[in-house]
Write a protein that holds these residues in place. Structure first.
Motif, mmCIF file in Angstrom:
data_model
loop_
_atom_site.group_PDB
_atom_site.id
_atom_site.type_symbol
_atom_site.label_atom_id
_atom_site.label_comp_id
_atom_site.label_asym_id
_atom_site.label_seq_id
_atom_site.Cartn_x
_atom_site.Cartn_y
_atom_site.Cartn_z
ATOM 1 N N SER A 35 0.848 -1.192 0.000
ATOM 2 C CA SER A 35 0.000 0.000 0.000
ATOM 3 C C SER A 35 0.882 1.239 0.000
ATOM 4 C CB SER A 35 -0.909 0.033 1.237
ATOM 5 O OG SER A 35 -1.730 -1.108 1.290
ATOM 6 N N ILE A 36 0.366 2.333 -0.532
ATOM 7 C CA ILE A 36 1.083 3.605 -0.501
ATOM 8 C C ILE A 36 0.345 4.555 0.436
ATOM 9 C CG2 ILE A 36 -0.111 4.357 -2.614
ATOM 10 C CD1 ILE A 36 2.407 6.098 -3.173
ATOM 11 N N TYR A 37 1.103 5.232 1.312
ATOM 12 C CA TYR A 37 0.509 6.106 2.318
ATOM 13 C C TYR A 37 0.804 7.584 2.086
ATOM 14 C CZ TYR A 37 -1.221 2.405 5.326
ATOM 15 O OH TYR A 37 -1.943 1.356 5.831
ATOM 16 N N ASN A 38 1.850 7.890 1.349
ATOM 17 C CA ASN A 38 2.179 9.302 1.154
ATOM 18 C C ASN A 38 3.099 9.436 -0.045
ATOM 19 O OD1 ASN A 38 2.629 12.037 1.413
ATOM 20 N ND2 ASN A 38 3.625 11.943 3.402
ATOM 21 N N PHE A 39 2.878 10.485 -0.812
ATOM 22 C CA PHE A 39 3.857 10.929 -1.807
ATOM 23 C C PHE A 39 4.260 12.343 -1.439
ATOM 24 C CE2 PHE A 39 4.710 13.589 -5.508
ATOM 25 C CZ PHE A 39 5.871 12.988 -5.961
ATOM 26 N N HIS A 40 5.558 12.595 -1.363
ATOM 27 C CA HIS A 40 6.085 13.907 -0.978
ATOM 28 C C HIS A 40 7.125 14.324 -2.011
ATOM 29 C CE1 HIS A 40 8.721 16.768 1.121
ATOM 30 N NE2 HIS A 40 7.696 17.050 1.901
ATOM 31 N N GLY A 98 -0.183 23.040 -10.857
ATOM 32 C CA GLY A 98 -1.425 22.285 -10.727
ATOM 33 C C GLY A 98 -1.829 21.550 -11.988
ATOM 34 N N GLN A 99 -0.925 21.419 -12.967
ATOM 35 C CA GLN A 99 -1.266 20.786 -14.239
ATOM 36 C C GLN A 99 -0.862 19.318 -14.318
ATOM 37 O OE1 GLN A 99 0.600 23.247 -17.210
ATOM 38 N NE2 GLN A 99 -0.906 24.890 -17.013
ATOM 39 N N ASN A 100 -0.160 18.825 -13.299
ATOM 40 C CA ASN A 100 0.378 17.470 -13.377
ATOM 41 C C ASN A 100 -0.024 16.611 -12.185
ATOM 42 O OD1 ASN A 100 1.860 17.994 -15.793
ATOM 43 N ND2 ASN A 100 3.472 18.970 -14.580
ATOM 44 N N ASN A 101 -0.135 15.320 -12.434
ATOM 45 C CA ASN A 101 -0.284 14.321 -11.391
ATOM 46 C C ASN A 101 0.964 13.455 -11.356
ATOM 47 O OD1 ASN A 101 -2.878 14.912 -10.283
ATOM 48 N ND2 ASN A 101 -3.857 14.014 -12.085
ATOM 49 N N ILE A 117 -2.587 15.043 -7.482
ATOM 50 C CA ILE A 117 -1.820 16.122 -6.864
ATOM 51 C C ILE A 117 -2.627 17.409 -6.958
ATOM 52 C CG2 ILE A 117 0.271 17.512 -6.962
ATOM 53 C CD1 ILE A 117 0.764 14.684 -5.993
ATOM 54 N N ALA A 118 -3.040 17.917 -5.804
ATOM 55 C CA ALA A 118 -3.729 19.211 -5.768
ATOM 56 C C ALA A 118 -2.690 20.315 -5.710
ATOM 57 C CB ALA A 118 -4.649 19.282 -4.550
ATOM 58 N N SER A 119 -2.877 21.361 -6.508
ATOM 59 C CA SER A 119 -1.858 22.414 -6.586
ATOM 60 C C SER A 119 -1.634 23.088 -5.239
ATOM 61 C CB SER A 119 -2.256 23.454 -7.634
ATOM 62 O OG SER A 119 -3.515 24.030 -7.322
ATOM 63 N N ASP A 120 -2.702 23.220 -4.422
ATOM 64 C CA ASP A 120 -2.518 23.906 -3.141
ATOM 65 C C ASP A 120 -1.674 23.085 -2.179
ATOM 66 O OD1 ASP A 120 -4.398 21.958 -2.821
ATOM 67 O OD2 ASP A 120 -5.829 23.198 -1.701
ATOM 68 N N SER A 121 -1.689 21.740 -2.330
ATOM 69 C CA SER A 121 -0.884 20.905 -1.439
ATOM 70 C C SER A 121 0.595 20.992 -1.766
ATOM 71 C CB SER A 121 -1.336 19.447 -1.524
ATOM 72 O OG SER A 121 -0.996 18.883 -2.785
ATOM 73 N N MET A 122 0.939 21.533 -2.917
ATOM 74 C CA MET A 122 2.342 21.642 -3.314
ATOM 75 C C MET A 122 2.917 23.022 -3.019
ATOM 76 S SD MET A 122 3.304 18.711 -4.535
ATOM 77 C CE MET A 122 2.201 17.716 -3.540
#
Length: 357
Positions: free
Chosen positions: A121-126, A139-142, A169-174
């Motif tokens: 399972s995957i829990y986080n991508f950073h 915000g244009q890429n996943n 990937i939400a742009s605000d989270s980056m």
């Protein structure tokens, strides 16, 4: 237009309709987009072919260089422009430290000899601030994550399980200090519908691989992954599961995926080779012990400065499981922990013993 590749029937003798369906989707997508002019040149196609080559394994010299910082006659420097590799570190709850797999020893948490299935399972991508600025701030890429497991069956036949997944990937989270996408629910990469498709280990050894790439939102890759199967209430956009493939089929899939990616601007950013694990001592000479639990897979170049004299991750850098964000933070100042500025993914491996019939 159909890609002239030969998919061996041997890959499906055990009954893997999902793999056959996934291959068909890739083949049809490639055919429908064949009239489009490629965006990348031949050099980029070579890089994509390398990214989707899920058959290459690390040499002893490469492993010692990546994990121990050694250079020897066995080590061949990567070609200029080669993608960074990935390093696997085990989160040891007994010591609260990320441990280099070279340093893992058999103990009470190690599984006993027997046959097992693997659930991942995957829990986080950073992402690091550098990668976020280059790829995700708009915000244009996943993210496309490629997970591969390789094992042999009871007849010594080598099989691979490949899962292509999309991470939303939400742009605000980056844009904040902690540039991450947390996936604490509905996050399994290996939940195959048929028990016969499960990643099964019969001889105590297993090879694993992880790759990360940038894919444009609303691109053909984005649509393929969503169309093949969405995941509700999750940061996972969807999964393309391809269980129990014979190696000749794996090569054909890599060819199709690389050509499709060349036409639609998939950008690889991290590429690991197959990493050899053993489940317990006495089963093989594989250098690394695979313990059940959380593993952090890091950009090898960015992780190197974080390693201590024993080649583990420094004690102050911890996996924040209590916070349920599953991010890796620097606790040098315990009152103000801060996210580490590297690209990584947090995964969990569970080993379930297969009972004798």
């Amino acid at each position: 237009m159909r890609l002239p590749v030969s998919i061996s029937r041997r890959a499906f003798l055990s009954g893997a309709p999902k793999a056959l369906a996934a291959i068909s989707v890739l083949e049809q997508s490639l055919g429908s987009s064949a009239q489009q002019a490629p965006h990348n040149d031949a050099r980029d196609l070579t890089a994509l072919q390398s990214y989707f080559d899920v058959r290459s394994a690390y040499s002893p010299g490469e492993l010692e260089h990546l994990y121990l910082g050694k250079k020897s006659s066995l080590y061949a420097a990567p070609a200029p422009g080669a993608l960074p590799g990935v390093l696997f570190f085990f989160w040891d709850t007994a010591t609260n430290q990320l441990i280099n797999p070279y340093n893992l020893k058999v103990d009470s948490t190690t599984v006993k000899p027997g046959n097992y299935t693997l659930q991942s399972s995957i829990y986080n991508f950073h992402t690091s601030s550098q990668d976020a600025t280059q790829y995700w701030n708009t915000g244009q890429n996943n993210v496309q994550l490629t997970f591969t497991a390789q094992a042999v069956d009871e007849f010594d036949e080598v099989f691979q399980w490949i899962v292509l997944s999309g991470v939303n990937i939400a742009s605000d989270s980056m844009k904040g200090a902690d540039k991450q996408s947390t996936l604490a629910q509905q996050n399994s990469l290996t939940s195959f519908s048929s028990p016969g498709d499960n990643v099964t280990i019969v001889n105590g050894e297993l090879q694993l691989q992880l790759g990360l790439a940038v894919m444009k939102k609303e691109s053909i890759w984005d649509h393929i992954i969503k169309a093949f199967g969405t995941v509700s209430d999750s940061g996972l956009l969807g999964l393309i599961p391809m269980p129990k493939l014979a190696l000749d089929t794996v090569k054909a899939i890599g060819t199709m995926a690389a050509q499709l990616s060349q036409q639609h601007d998939l950008i690889p950013i991290l590429k690991g080779k197959l990493l050899d694990f053993r489940l317990y001592d006495g089963s093989s000479s594989n250098p690394f012990l695979l313990k059940p639990g959380f593993w952090v897979v890091m950009n090898s170049t960015q992780a190197a400065p974080l390693m201590d004299s024993n080649h583990n991750i420094k004690k102050d850098i911890v996996l924040d499981i209590p916070g349920q964000q599953y991010d890796v933070v620097d606790t040098t100042d315990p009152n103000h922990p801060k996210p580490i500025d590297i690209t990584y993914a947090v995964t969990n491996f569970k080993l379930s013993q297969v009972k004798s019939s």
